[in-house]
Enzyme design. Structure first.
Site, PDB file in Angstrom:
ATOM      1  N   ASP A 169      42.282  21.523  78.568  1.00 48.80           N
ATOM      2  CA  ASP A 169      42.145  22.202  77.276  1.00 48.80           C
ATOM      3  C   ASP A 169      41.819  23.680  77.483  1.00 48.80           C
ATOM      4  O   ASP A 169      40.784  24.030  78.060  1.00 48.80           O
ATOM      5  CB  ASP A 169      41.041  21.533  76.462  1.00 48.80           C
ATOM      6  CG  ASP A 169      41.076  21.893  74.979  1.00 48.80           C
ATOM      7  OD1 ASP A 169      41.331  23.072  74.657  1.00 48.80           O
ATOM      8  OD2 ASP A 169      40.870  21.004  74.143  1.00 48.80           O
ATOM      9  N   HIS A 200      45.149  21.336  75.067  1.00 50.75           N
ATOM     10  CA  HIS A 200      44.694  21.261  73.684  1.00 50.75           C
ATOM     11  C   HIS A 200      45.821  20.825  72.742  1.00 50.75           C
ATOM     12  O   HIS A 200      46.968  21.216  72.904  1.00 50.75           O
ATOM     13  CB  HIS A 200      44.159  22.635  73.252  1.00 50.75           C
ATOM     14  CG  HIS A 200      43.496  22.641  71.919  1.00 50.75           C
ATOM     15  ND1 HIS A 200      42.236  22.129  71.720  1.00 50.75           N
ATOM     16  CD2 HIS A 200      43.921  23.086  70.705  1.00 50.75           C
ATOM     17  CE1 HIS A 200      41.909  22.274  70.454  1.00 50.75           C
ATOM     18  NE2 HIS A 200      42.910  22.840  69.817  1.00 50.75           N
TER      19      HIS A 200
END
Length: 231
Positions: A169, A200
């Site tokens: 992420d 993400h």
């Protein structure tokens, strides 16, 4: 599928998208927006939950800045607007609006009293707050951003929380992920999964980092979690 109006606890009102199950009865799920508002993608998620037998409601959390925001992640202009709205967003007020939504949907005709929440990105952090600050029955956080700064609230969790974390992420660095795991791993109410190699928003259909396999696994875990805890 319809639009409903919810009274804010501090005055004023905001709209929410509501999808109802065909049977007209069941538990409810609050679907918490990303930074793009209550857009077509979020409404589609509500519709899918309704098809699974839940009432699904997505409140407009940007109403204090600009009511009715519905943008995508497909253009630079929309990203700029999304980040501007995010920067101007008051998280405390947002959680209060989610509490008002919780009270509204729990009392809605046909709802059996059980209400969960699920959120993505910004909504993923707010789903964590739903677990620490409200009495929602079950909460699911997809790649929430900034949770590591609010882990002091973890002791307030009294209902099950499921967390999906993307290993790569770009908005949640490894040290933040480690802090989350270290703090929550010993909590019997928290189920935490990290998705290797994922970035993400790996479940956002049409998004740059969408991964069908990882999304299917995460959504499957979420479905089992809600079936168990909202029965």
């Amino acid at each position: 599928m319809t639009e409903v109006t919810i009274q804010a606890n501090d005055g004023g009102s905001f709209n929410a998208y509501l999808a109802a199950p065909a049977g007209g009865e069941g538990a409810a799920i609050i679907v918490i927006q990303e930074i793009f508002g209550v857009n077509a993608n979020l409404r589609a998620i509500c519709d899918k939950y309704a098809a699974q037998g839940y009432f699904a409601i997505a409140p407009d959390l940007f109403w204090r800045q600009e009511p009715g925001v519905s943008i995508t992640d497909q253009t630079e202009e929309e990203w700029k607007k999304a980040f501007s709205l995010y920067q101007g967003f008051n998280e405390t007020k947002g959680v209060e609006d989610l509490e008002a939504t919780l009270d509204f949907i729990r009392a809605y005709p046909g709802v059996n009293g059980k209400v969960g929440s699920v959120g993505f990105c910004l909504g993923g952090k707010l789903a964590y707050f739903m677990a620490t600050r409200t009495d929602a029955d079950a909460n699911v956080s997809y790649y929430g951003v900034g949770i590591e700064a609010s882990l002091g609230e973890a002791s307030a969790i009294v209902h099950p929380l499921l967390m999906h974390i993307a290993e790569k992420d770009g908005f949640v660095p490894p040290e933040a992920q480690a802090k989350i795991r270290e703090t929550l791993a010993g909590n019997a109410l928290v189920e935490l999964h990290t998705y290797e190699g994922q970035d993400h928003a790996f479940t956002r259909i049409g998004g740059k980092h969408y991964d069908e396999r990882a999304a299917t696994i995460a959504h499957g875990r979420t479905a089992e979690f809600f079936a168990k805890n909202l029965a």
